[in-house]
Design a protein around this motif. Structure first.
Motif, PDB file in Angstrom:
ATOM      1  N   GLN A 181       0.803  -1.213   0.000  1.00 55.59           N
ATOM      2  CA  GLN A 181       0.000   0.000   0.000  1.00 55.59           C
ATOM      3  C   GLN A 181       0.845   1.277   0.000  1.00 55.59           C
ATOM      4  O   GLN A 181       0.303   2.376  -0.060  1.00 55.59           O
ATOM      5  CB  GLN A 181      -0.957  -0.016   1.186  1.00 55.59           C
ATOM      6  CG  GLN A 181      -1.952  -1.163   1.129  1.00 55.59           C
ATOM      7  CD  GLN A 181      -2.733  -1.202  -0.169  1.00 55.59           C
ATOM      8  OE1 GLN A 181      -3.386  -0.229  -0.520  1.00 55.59           O
ATOM      9  NE2 GLN A 181      -2.641  -2.306  -0.899  1.00 55.59           N
ATOM     10  N   ARG A 182       2.143   1.142   0.021  1.00 56.14           N
ATOM     11  CA  ARG A 182       2.995   2.308  -0.177  1.00 56.14           C
ATOM     12  C   ARG A 182       2.942   2.776  -1.630  1.00 56.14           C
ATOM     13  O   ARG A 182       3.218   3.930  -1.928  1.00 56.14           O
ATOM     14  CB  ARG A 182       4.441   1.987   0.220  1.00 56.14           C
ATOM     15  CG  ARG A 182       4.620   1.690   1.695  1.00 56.14           C
ATOM     16  CD  ARG A 182       6.009   1.176   2.004  1.00 56.14           C
ATOM     17  NE  ARG A 182       6.278  -0.117   1.374  1.00 56.14           N
ATOM     18  CZ  ARG A 182       7.414  -0.799   1.523  1.00 56.14           C
ATOM     19  NH1 ARG A 182       8.383  -0.324   2.288  1.00 56.14           N
ATOM     20  NH2 ARG A 182       7.578  -1.966   0.924  1.00 56.14           N
ATOM     21  N   TRP A 183       2.587   1.876  -2.524  1.00 59.91           N
ATOM     22  CA  TRP A 183       2.544   2.161  -3.958  1.00 59.91           C
ATOM     23  C   TRP A 183       1.315   3.008  -4.264  1.00 59.91           C
ATOM     24  O   TRP A 183       0.180   2.604  -4.003  1.00 59.91           O
ATOM     25  CB  TRP A 183       2.498   0.843  -4.719  1.00 59.91           C
ATOM     26  CG  TRP A 183       2.661   0.950  -6.193  1.00 59.91           C
ATOM     27  CD1 TRP A 183       3.650   1.586  -6.870  1.00 59.91           C
ATOM     28  CD2 TRP A 183       1.807   0.358  -7.194  1.00 59.91           C
ATOM     29  NE1 TRP A 183       3.485   1.440  -8.230  1.00 59.91           N
ATOM     30  CE2 TRP A 183       2.359   0.690  -8.447  1.00 59.91           C
ATOM     31  CE3 TRP A 183       0.651  -0.414  -7.144  1.00 59.91           C
ATOM     32  CZ2 TRP A 183       1.775   0.278  -9.646  1.00 59.91           C
ATOM     33  CZ3 TRP A 183       0.083  -0.827  -8.331  1.00 59.91           C
ATOM     34  CH2 TRP A 183       0.643  -0.485  -9.565  1.00 59.91           C
ATOM     35  N   GLY A 184       1.533   4.207  -4.841  1.00 56.42           N
ATOM     36  CA  GLY A 184       0.422   5.119  -5.075  1.00 56.42           C
ATOM     37  C   GLY A 184      -0.602   4.617  -6.066  1.00 56.42           C
ATOM     38  O   GLY A 184      -1.787   4.982  -5.989  1.00 56.42           O
ATOM     39  N   ALA A 228       3.202  -7.272 -13.375  1.00 56.71           N
ATOM     40  CA  ALA A 228       3.756  -7.214 -12.020  1.00 56.71           C
ATOM     41  C   ALA A 228       4.226  -5.824 -11.627  1.00 56.71           C
ATOM     42  O   ALA A 228       5.037  -5.671 -10.724  1.00 56.71           O
ATOM     43  CB  ALA A 228       4.888  -8.230 -11.835  1.00 56.71           C
ATOM     44  N   TYR A 229       3.695  -4.807 -12.286  1.00 58.11           N
ATOM     45  CA  TYR A 229       4.018  -3.420 -11.912  1.00 58.11           C
ATOM     46  C   TYR A 229       3.666  -3.157 -10.454  1.00 58.11           C
ATOM     47  O   TYR A 229       4.351  -2.417  -9.747  1.00 58.11           O
ATOM     48  CB  TYR A 229       3.237  -2.504 -12.851  1.00 58.11           C
ATOM     49  CG  TYR A 229       3.511  -1.021 -12.777  1.00 58.11           C
ATOM     50  CD1 TYR A 229       4.730  -0.502 -12.388  1.00 58.11           C
ATOM     51  CD2 TYR A 229       2.514  -0.128 -13.159  1.00 58.11           C
ATOM     52  CE1 TYR A 229       4.947   0.866 -12.365  1.00 58.11           C
ATOM     53  CE2 TYR A 229       2.726   1.237 -13.152  1.00 58.11           C
ATOM     54  CZ  TYR A 229       3.942   1.740 -12.740  1.00 58.11           C
ATOM     55  OH  TYR A 229       4.152   3.089 -12.718  1.00 58.11           O
ATOM     56  N   TYR A 238       7.787   2.587 -10.453  1.00 59.33           N
ATOM     57  CA  TYR A 238       8.753   2.337 -11.526  1.00 59.33           C
ATOM     58  C   TYR A 238       9.920   1.454 -11.082  1.00 59.33           C
ATOM     59  O   TYR A 238      10.814   1.169 -11.875  1.00 59.33           O
ATOM     60  CB  TYR A 238       9.324   3.641 -12.114  1.00 59.33           C
ATOM     61  CG  TYR A 238       8.323   4.739 -12.332  1.00 59.33           C
ATOM     62  CD1 TYR A 238       7.205   4.542 -13.148  1.00 59.33           C
ATOM     63  CD2 TYR A 238       8.469   5.981 -11.725  1.00 59.33           C
ATOM     64  CE1 TYR A 238       6.277   5.550 -13.343  1.00 59.33           C
ATOM     65  CE2 TYR A 238       7.554   6.998 -11.915  1.00 59.33           C
ATOM     66  CZ  TYR A 238       6.447   6.776 -12.725  1.00 59.33           C
ATOM     67  OH  TYR A 238       5.534   7.779 -12.918  1.00 59.33           O
ATOM     68  N   ASN A 239       9.936   1.013  -9.831  1.00 54.45           N
ATOM     69  CA  ASN A 239      11.084   0.277  -9.313  1.00 54.45           C
ATOM     70  C   ASN A 239      11.146  -1.137  -9.899  1.00 54.45           C
ATOM     71  O   ASN A 239      10.192  -1.634 -10.517  1.00 54.45           O
ATOM     72  CB  ASN A 239      11.010   0.203  -7.787  1.00 54.45           C
ATOM     73  CG  ASN A 239      12.369   0.044  -7.139  1.00 54.45           C
ATOM     74  OD1 ASN A 239      13.400   0.072  -7.815  1.00 54.45           O
ATOM     75  ND2 ASN A 239      12.392  -0.114  -5.826  1.00 54.45           N
ATOM     76  N   GLU A 273      11.129  -3.712 -14.769  1.00 52.74           N
ATOM     77  CA  GLU A 273      11.799  -4.941 -15.183  1.00 52.74           C
ATOM     78  C   GLU A 273      11.354  -6.072 -14.279  1.00 52.74           C
ATOM     79  O   GLU A 273      10.853  -5.855 -13.173  1.00 52.74           O
ATOM     80  CB  GLU A 273      13.319  -4.791 -15.088  1.00 52.74           C
ATOM     81  CG  GLU A 273      13.841  -4.661 -13.672  1.00 52.74           C
ATOM     82  CD  GLU A 273      15.348  -4.776 -13.578  1.00 52.74           C
ATOM     83  OE1 GLU A 273      15.819  -5.645 -12.814  1.00 52.74           O
ATOM     84  OE2 GLU A 273      16.057  -3.998 -14.248  1.00 52.74           O
ATOM     85  N   ILE A 274      11.518  -7.297 -14.750  1.00 51.15           N
ATOM     86  CA  ILE A 274      11.296  -8.488 -13.940  1.00 51.15           C
ATOM     87  C   ILE A 274      12.529  -9.360 -14.078  1.00 51.15           C
ATOM     88  O   ILE A 274      12.887  -9.770 -15.186  1.00 51.15           O
ATOM     89  CB  ILE A 274      10.056  -9.277 -14.399  1.00 51.15           C
ATOM     90  CG1 ILE A 274       8.805  -8.394 -14.352  1.00 51.15           C
ATOM     91  CG2 ILE A 274       9.854 -10.519 -13.527  1.00 51.15           C
ATOM     92  CD1 ILE A 274       7.579  -9.046 -14.938  1.00 51.15           C
ATOM     93  N   ALA A 275      13.198  -9.592 -12.957  1.00 49.94           N
ATOM     94  CA  ALA A 275      14.406 -10.429 -12.944  1.00 49.94           C
ATOM     95  C   ALA A 275      15.423  -9.958 -13.984  1.00 49.94           C
ATOM     96  O   ALA A 275      16.034 -10.760 -14.688  1.00 49.94           O
ATOM     97  CB  ALA A 275      14.034 -11.894 -13.167  1.00 49.94           C
TER      98      ALA A 275
END
Length: 761
Positions: A181-184, A228-229, A238-239, A273-275
């Motif tokens: 829930q930190r993700w806006g 998986a954003y 964006y991390n 990105e993923i992995a």
């Protein structure tokens, strides 16, 4: 900046071009083919196109003549609208997004149909996330209704309004599962549960697209962001994301599958990105999974400059290589970066990108334009008169009010403080007590905040002259107001009840609004503590785009309503619940934690080898925090009513045959004095499996209406397919064994509990 005018000549051309278009060569080609199964005219068009024109068909740009809040959400690369028209005429772009309605679209489409070489219609897109002119609750709020039909209805209205303004395509729904829930951007999705996300993803696609993409009342949906954003590390927008393929397939891909199964003809690649592989260049994701496994036949668009960002990721050496990697991976349409226009001609000439790959993406774009009816009539959604006629119709505002009302969640109601009487002295206190500015919430391109109904207006409309109402801000959203708390304390002392409207402002939620601390901002918390010290009863009306960690006077208030960002009818909807004209029926689609530091937290977690009970006890060497339980303060599925519902008499057969089914049931009784609507939820747990399973998993839910004293037996049917999980090879499987079953009011409530055994074949 373009001044918003449109010439009489352009307007007349738009009216007259329909007949001219009927005699055009492309129109003749269109008549010769079934565009949905064998678009022969598309192949003929591709054969006539230069590589520069093909690159243009794969390039989407933000409108130079933007609409409303568009520039703040997605800054355009320039404001030279006449130049953008010339780019369109020259075939250097396939369309624009977040433009200024029908007048802008008319000017651009007229120029292209009159002057371009191939007369390929432009495509007009927009961020229509939770409404166009009529604004509905944020998607996470609508998920709190647990009624996908509500989301389908609001998406249908949004499409009706937006298509009337010349918009063919919306960048929605967002179907990212949001467990931190930190993700806006949690505000834009359907919460933490996979089933709920699947159901709402499909509903919104059906609502936007209707039964016919070519209808002038519908627009194309775009499920986003693949994929998986919502799992960005630390909830930081964006991390990077680093997940197992198991988690991708069990949690993050299913809502996309549901959206595609519902007919979505576009999708958006995610920023992350993923992995180590950015989604925009992930051929396994965009081709192997999306095309080959899911059978997706639509178009893939990059997110805003996400193809160009392959350079910043450290994945591409330069913009030229970024263009190559994105197209070869399966990104058909480049948004905003202009990479394809800049580099595809040279990449094809050098042999680094086969012409066949370019043609494949062009074919997809043109086919989708045909499905949208644009080759049949490029002006089918463009009408200045119709745009005004469809905006904010009374019947659609009524739906907005109903959706908002059903989205509200009652967290606490000690001593039955709610519903309030429509008499006495009511003090509305807080930064959202009388403000219109934060009703609509984030991600609104076309809505005017001045049109929204604020809380004070809604309360006054509900009570008329029967009670007195004072409005005192007390503080700003993130900054204190000089003398504000003193004024609020005086208002509270003079009142019979305080309605404390606090929480997050629009600028605190949505894209790029990650928070390390999901508590109430300090100035508002100080206001709450001071008002609580007066002893006047408090109803907290929480404005938020995510789950929050509530503390002190806010957490301990006699009554707490979660009201999210509710849109156009905010004040009326809240008043409907406050005064009991309607009963609260919303439930939490996200878990409200004890502390921010519990994030990411979600109900369907794993037990671990050292599970801790949900209690105040702190056994040694168990999975818990030093200061709080390994639990939610208010869990997923929680929400109170104005009745009082008891669960009893579970009926759960002892066994299920391998090819059989079981009917599980419980009796729900309203022991309260007011009617209510209860959300009955079915959870299961596979006790022992070859791959560990969550402590609970939602399998079904049903709403029932209960008059005072009424009871109802609520039944669900479970089949073997409902027990499937992904085995060690990631294939769907199920194994004999014991299954726990809860029919309960939340993911943490015991409700009516039982066990059955799945027998072997």
């Amino acid at each position: 900046m373009h001044d918003g005018s449109i010439s009489r000549r352009a307007a007349l051309l738009g009216i007259g071009l329909a007949s001219a278009w009927a005699a055009s060569p492309v129109r003749a080609l269109l008549r010769s083919a079934d565009t949905r199964t064998a678009p022969a005219f598309v192949e003929a068009l591709i054969a006539r196109m230069t590589i520069a024109e093909k690159a243009g068909q794969l390039s989407l740009m933000s409108a130079a003549w933007g609409g409303g809040n568009a520039a703040a959400l997605n800054p355009p690369s320039g404001s030279d609208f006449p130049q953008q028209i010339e780019d369109a005429v020259a075939g250097r772009l396939t369309g624009v997004f977040n433009g200024n309605g029908a007048r802008m679209a008319l000017a651009m489409q007229t120029a292209v149909m009159e002057r371009s070489r191939l007369k390929i219609p432009l495509l007009f897109a927009a961020d229509v996330i939770h409404g166009h002119r009529t604004v509905f609750p944020m998607p996470v709020a609508e998920a709190a209704t647990f009624e996908p039909a509500i989301a389908e209805a609001t998406a249908r209205i949004a499409a009706f309004e937006a298509a009337g303004a010349g918009i063919d395509w919306t960048f929605a729904p967002m179907v990212d599962v949001s467990r931190d829930q930190r993700w806006g951007r949690a505000a834009e999705g359907a919460g933490e549960d996979v089933l709920l996300n699947r159901l709402f993803a499909a509903a919104r696609v059906r609502g936007f697209q209707g039964n016919d993409l070519a209808s002038p009342d519908t627009m194309m949906a775009c499920p986003k962001h693949l994929v998986a954003y919502g799992a960005a590390e630390a909830g930081l927008d964006y991390n990077s994301v680093d997940l197992s393929e198991r988690t991708l397939r069990e949690v993050y891909l299913p809502p996309f599958e549901a959206a595609y199964a519902a007919g979505a003809m576009s999708t958006m690649a995610s920023f992350n990105e993923i992995a180590g592989i950015p989604s925009t260049a992930n051929d396994w994701l965009l081709t192997t999974v999306l095309r080959e496994e899911f059978g997706f036949a639509g178009i893939v668009v990059s997110d805003y400059t996400s193809d160009e960002e392959l350079v910043a990721h450290g994945f591409a050496a330069d913009r030229r290589e970024a263009a190559k990697l994105a197209l070869l991976a399966g990104v058909d349409l480049s948004m905003q970066s202009n990479l394809y226009t800049s580099y595809l001609p040279d990449l094809v000439a050098s042999g680094e990108v086969p012409m066949a790959v370019v043609d494949r993406s062009v074919r997809r774009i043109l086919t989708v334009k045909a499905m949208l009816g644009l080759f049949e009539d490029p002006f089918r959604r463009i009408s200045v008169a119709r745009e005004a006629q469809r905006s904010r119709l009374p019947r659609n505002l009524a739906v907005a009010r109903e959706a908002a009302r059903k989205s509200i969640v009652l967290l606490e109601n000690r001593d039955n403080l709610l519903p309030l009487a429509k008499t006495g002295r009511i003090a509305l206190i807080g930064p959202f007590a009388g403000s219109k500015a934060d009703c609509n919430g984030p991600q609104c391109v076309y809505a005017d905040n001045a049109d929204a109904v604020d809380l004070a207006t809604g309360v006054r409309a509900a009570i008329g002259e029967r009670a007195s109402v004072t409005v005192t801000p007390g503080t700003g959203i993130e900054d204190a107001l000089p003398g504000g708390i003193d004024a609020a304390v005086a208002a509270a002392n003079a009142a019979d009840v305080v309605v404390l409207a606090i929480g997050e402002g629009t600028a605190m939620a949505g894209e790029a609004q990650s928070r390390t601390d999901i508590r109430i901002p300090e100035p508002q918390q100080a206001l709450a503590e001071a008002v609580a010290a007066t002893g006047t009863p408090i109803v907290v009306v929480l404005k938020n785009g995510r789950a929050m960690a509530l503390h002190g006077a806010v957490r301990d208030a006699q009554a707490i309503l979660v009201t999210w960002f509710l849109g156009s009818e905010t004040g009326h909807a809240i008043a409907d619940i406050l005064f009991g004209d309607h009963a609260p029926s919303g439930r939490l689609p996200v878990s409200f934690p004890y502390e921010s530091g519990q994030q990411p937290y979600y109900y369907d977690r794993k037990a671990t080898g050292r599970p801790a009970p949900v209690s105040t006890e702190r056994p040694s060497y168990r999975t818990y925090w030093r200061t709080v339980p390994n639990a939610a303060l208010w869990p997923f599925g929680h929400g109170l009513t104005y009745g009082k519902v008891a669960y009893s008499a579970p009926s759960i057969p002892a066994t299920m045959g391998w090819n059989g089914s079981v009917e599980v049931a419980a009796t729900v009784t309203n022991t309260g004095r007011r009617s209510c609507e209860e959300l009955v939820q079915l959870y299961i747990r596979d006790r022992a499996a070859s791959v560990t399973q969550p402590v609970r998993k939602l399998k079904a839910f049903r709403k029932v209406w209960l008059a005072p004293g009424a009871r109802e037996i609520v039944r669900f049917t479970l089949r073997r397919d409902d027990l499937l999980f992904r085995g060690r090879t990631l294939e769907a499987t199920v194994e004999p064994g014991d299954f726990d079953v809860w029919i309960a009011p939340s993911a943490q409530d015991e409700g009516a509990y039982g066990v059955f055994r799945l027998e072997p074949a």
